[in-house]
Design an enzyme around this catalytic site. Structure first.
Site, PDB file in Angstrom:
ATOM      1  N   ARG A  33      37.708  49.290  30.334  1.00  0.00           N
ATOM      2  CA  ARG A  33      37.108  50.044  31.417  1.00  0.00           C
ATOM      3  C   ARG A  33      38.184  50.345  32.572  1.00  0.00           C
ATOM      4  O   ARG A  33      37.652  50.385  33.847  1.00  0.00           O
ATOM      5  CB  ARG A  33      35.775  49.785  31.891  1.00  0.00           C
ATOM      6  CG  ARG A  33      34.789  49.719  30.800  1.00  0.00           C
ATOM      7  CD  ARG A  33      34.341  50.802  30.485  1.00  0.00           C
ATOM      8  NE  ARG A  33      33.472  50.824  29.307  1.00  0.00           N
ATOM      9  CZ  ARG A  33      33.645  50.975  27.813  1.00  0.00           C
ATOM     10  NH1 ARG A  33      34.962  51.042  27.835  1.00  0.00           N
ATOM     11  NH2 ARG A  33      32.669  50.933  27.129  1.00  0.00           N
TER      12      ARG A  33
ATOM     13  N   SER B 261      25.886  52.892  32.537  1.00  0.00           N
ATOM     14  CA  SER B 261      25.810  51.285  32.471  1.00  0.00           C
ATOM     15  C   SER B 261      26.532  50.998  34.082  1.00  0.00           C
ATOM     16  O   SER B 261      27.372  51.413  34.500  1.00  0.00           O
ATOM     17  CB  SER B 261      27.217  50.778  31.622  1.00  0.00           C
ATOM     18  OG  SER B 261      26.608  50.991  30.187  1.00  0.00           O
TER      19      SER B 261
ATOM     20  N   GLU C 230      30.612  48.663  37.143  1.00  0.00           N
ATOM     21  CA  GLU C 230      31.294  49.645  36.354  1.00  0.00           C
ATOM     22  C   GLU C 230      31.201  51.086  36.974  1.00  0.00           C
ATOM     23  O   GLU C 230      32.019  51.818  37.011  1.00  0.00           O
ATOM     24  CB  GLU C 230      30.888  49.643  35.012  1.00  0.00           C
ATOM     25  CG  GLU C 230      31.370  50.651  34.110  1.00  0.00           C
ATOM     26  CD  GLU C 230      30.793  50.647  32.750  1.00  0.00           C
ATOM     27  OE1 GLU C 230      30.698  51.743  31.827  1.00  0.00           O
ATOM     28  OE2 GLU C 230      30.681  49.549  32.164  1.00  0.00           O
TER      29      GLU C 230
END
Length: 306
Positions: free
Chosen positions: A179, A228, A298
């Site tokens: 990520r 998310s 995130e």
């Protein structure tokens, strides 16, 4: 709130800008959470040349913040000072190239990459169907879902730095990790080339349908959410840690931890950005207390408090 109007001075600085520039543009309608204050200046450059011209002439101390589809982002209630950049039609082309490759502009939604590849009989890109964002965000965050990540299929990306210089970056140049990509934050990606493999359009379509069904069954995709919320810690699942900490359904103001998938926060209708961010920090604290794990956001949070 509103910011001081910078348009007169910026128009003097950027007389040849071909794109659109507006002051105190509301950002809440452009984000999936539907919260947050305005952009001091919103700029939508016409194309890559226009973007390079803009970046080369902006004052060095002028903050520049990228806004894609607004899916994985909280805009704070006070808004975003400086320039907010949003890429539009000039960055929305999709072309299928020889050797099972697809070239796309970074304003293209990820789902459209998957669809273009499917129609061309190119396998390996179907996972983009499960990423609720744009190509630019996928590059910046090494977006991934359902067993695939951007790093697995990227050949090269183009980007423009703060001095207006255009760069062509190989997969290795991106320094992808989970990520995250290691390219300097001031580089704005403009296009990407992806590599697939030969595939049967019907089989690829079936795989994409399964991704759609899975998302609808397990994620609150019809709610005002940001995807998310926290990264999965190494060897663990964020949602399991959140659930074990007793946070499923937790509420702050009109923000709530989703009952369906507790790594998703949702705006039940009248939440503020502060409600959502406070809820996320409450979840982080409780997970730390119960498991010793420090969850990392995130979702990107931008702007200033209200």
């Amino acid at each position: 709130m509103s910011f001081p109007d910078l348009l007169p001075s910026l128009r003097d600085t950027l007389p040849a800008l071909r794109g659109r520039m507006t002051a105190n543009e509301p950002l809440a309608p452009l984000t999936w959470f539907r919260v947050g204050g305005p952009a001091q200046v919103m700029v939508v450059p016409a194309d890559e040349d226009d973007l390079a011209y803009l970046l080369s002439r902006l004052p060095a101390d002028m903050p520049v913040t990228m806004l894609g589809l607004g899916s994985n982002m909280i805009v704070r209630d006070g808004g975003v000072p400086g320039v907010v950049m949003r890429l539009g039609r000039g960055f929305s082309e999709i072309s299928v190239e020889p050797a099972h490759r697809v070239r796309v502009g970074t304003a293209v939604p990820d789902v459209k990459i998957a669809r273009a590849a499917q129609e061309a009989g190119i396998a390996g890109l179907a996972f983009f169907r499960g990423i609720p964002g744009s190509v630019g965000g996928a590059l910046r965050m090494n977006g991934g879902a359902y067993g695939g990540e951007t790093k697995d299929v990227l050949v090269e990306a183009r980007g423009v730095d703060r001095q207006g210089r255009v760069h062509v970056l190989t997969n290795a140049d991106m320094h992808f990790t989970y990520r995250h990509c290691g390219v300097a934050d001031d580089v704005i990606f403009t296009s990407a080339l992806f590599q697939g493999t030969p595939g049967d359009p019907k089989e690829i379509a079936a795989a994409m349908d399964k991704i759609t069904e899975s998302r609808e069954a397990t994620q609150p995709i019809k709610s005002r959410t940001g995807g998310s919320t926290f990264k999965n810690p190494p060897g663990q699942k964020a949602w399991q840690l959140i659930d074990a900490a007793g946070c499923r359904g937790l509420v702050v103001g009109d923000a709530q931890v989703s009952e369906l998938h507790c790594n998703f926060l949702i705006n039940r209708g009248n939440a503020t950005a502060a409600d959502i961010e406070t809820l996320g920090e409450t979840v982080r604290r409780r997970v730390q207390e119960t498991s010793g794990v420090a969850l990392e956001w995130e979702i990107k949070r931008i702007g200033v408090p209200g």
